[in-house]
Design an enzyme around this catalytic site. Structure first.
Site, PDB file in Angstrom:
ATOM      1  N   ASP A  49      -3.360  -0.382  10.100  1.00  0.00           N
ATOM      2  CA  ASP A  49      -3.538  -0.387   8.640  1.00  0.00           C
ATOM      3  C   ASP A  49      -4.243  -1.653   8.136  1.00  0.00           C
ATOM      4  O   ASP A  49      -4.526  -1.761   6.939  1.00  0.00           O
ATOM      5  CB  ASP A  49      -2.168  -0.298   7.939  1.00  0.00           C
ATOM      6  CG  ASP A  49      -1.594   1.112   7.994  1.00  0.00           C
ATOM      7  OD1 ASP A  49      -2.339   2.044   8.337  1.00  0.00           O
ATOM      8  OD2 ASP A  49      -0.398   1.265   7.690  1.00  0.00           O
TER       9      ASP A  49
ATOM     10  N   LYS B   4       0.854  -1.207   0.000  1.00  0.00           N
ATOM     11  CA  LYS B   4       0.000   0.000   0.000  1.00  0.00           C
ATOM     12  C   LYS B   4       0.879   1.242   0.000  1.00  0.00           C
ATOM     13  O   LYS B   4       2.021   1.219   0.500  1.00  0.00           O
ATOM     14  CB  LYS B   4      -0.972   0.012   1.178  1.00  0.00           C
ATOM     15  CG  LYS B   4      -0.348   0.186   2.573  1.00  0.00           C
ATOM     16  CD  LYS B   4      -0.244   1.626   3.043  1.00  0.00           C
ATOM     17  CE  LYS B   4       0.613   1.743   4.296  1.00  0.00           C
ATOM     18  NZ  LYS B   4       1.152   2.994   4.637  1.00  0.00           N
TER      19      LYS B   4
END
Ligand code: C5P
Length: 286
Positions: free
Chosen positions: A138, A11
């Site tokens: 996350d 990411k």
């Protein structure tokens, strides 16, 4: 034995803003995240008998609950009645560790999605994301993937349009940055520059790649120690010099990425960075 192979994409933060310190010691964030085609591959085998464990191509990765992939599997077992009767998670680790690309969190997200698939999809993605909250901030995003606005600790997610087609150069310099130490240095009332989050969201809706790239901004770049700050800036300048439409550090770093609309320019940037940095990767959005 039931077996499944699943991708865990890296990411990137297109924006990262720290809004305030919370009473629980964490921070309220506002960040636009996106996933790229580059990442780890996990092979999950259930019914192995015994414990939940992991193996990987990197000898220094923990293979117990300190590994977020194992931690996610344990959490899923605890929160549900699902029982794999022993589990092995083999991780082909490509995402550099402690890089700001969410490698461990992405593995955890992939384990939650993969196990749910092995068990016949008993849980929704939202339920899996909720379970992921306790594994890492996350992880909820990594369960959902794509492009999304993440708020709160990172668990309040609003899906956004995907990045337009482009080429992305990732470069991880060879020094560690401590996430808790960087959070400790942020004085939220004193931040003079913040990302234009709404502007970038509008550009995503308009599929305006140049507008997106121009608005990429990470408040942590402003509190890096001098030496690291210079090196990050150096990589950004190299990417921009080669025609990147924008360049930014991801997460708490140290990975820097540049967005290109021209493949040849992106390849040239990779060639220029590779002699100085081990981890330089050319990828695309997913
Ligand atoms: O949740 P995770 O383990 O990924 O967080 C790592 C560290 O980052 C925390 O210990 C905390 O210092 C910091 N953090 C924070 N606020 C967040 C997310 C992380 O302060 N929203």
């Amino acid at each position: 034995m039931p077996k499944l192979t699943i991708q865990a994409p890296a990411k990137l933060n297109l924006t990262l803003d720290v809004l305030r310190k919370r009473d629980d010691g964490y921070h309220d964030l506002s960040m636009i995240m996106t996933s790229v085609a580059f990442g780890d591959t996990l092979s999950i085998t259930s019914g192995t008998g015994g414990d939940i464990r992991s193996t990987s191509n990197l000898s220094f990765l923990p293979n117990n609950e300190k590994n977020l992939a194992v931690s996610a599997a344990l959490r899923l077992m605890k929160e549900t009645t699902l029982n794999p009767n022993g589990l092995n998670i083999d991780i082909d680790k490509q995402i550099p560790v402690c890089a700001g690309m969410g490698g461990g969190s992405s593995d955890a997200g992939a384990v939650l999605r993969g196990l749910n698939q092995l068990f016949g999809q008993p849980l929704t993605l939202e339920q899996l994301a909720k379970i992921g909250e306790d594994v890492g901030s996350d992880v909820p995003y990594c369960v959902l993937g794509g492009t999304a606005l993440a708020e709160g600790k990172g668990e309040i997610l609003t899906p956004l349009p995907h990045l337009p087609d482009c080429h992305i150069v990732l470069c991880k310099p060879n020094f560690p940055i401590s996430t808790p130490a960087l959070f400790a240095k942020i004085k939220t009332q004193k931040l003079r520059h913040r990302p234009d989050t709404d502007g970038l969201i509008a550009c995503l809706h308009a599929q305006d790649l140049a507008g997106i790239a121009r608005r990429m901004f990470n408040v942590f770049e402003g509190v890096l120690p001098n030496h690291e700050g210079y090196k990050i800036n150096d990589i950004k300048q190299t990417l921009l010099h080669h025609g990147a439409l924008g360049a930014c550090m991801s997460g708490t770093g140290p990975t820097v990425f540049g967005i290109f609309d021209d493949l040849a320019m992106a390849q040239q940037a990779v060639e220029d960075l590779q002699p100085y940095h081990k981890d330089v990767i050319l990828t695309k959005p997913v």
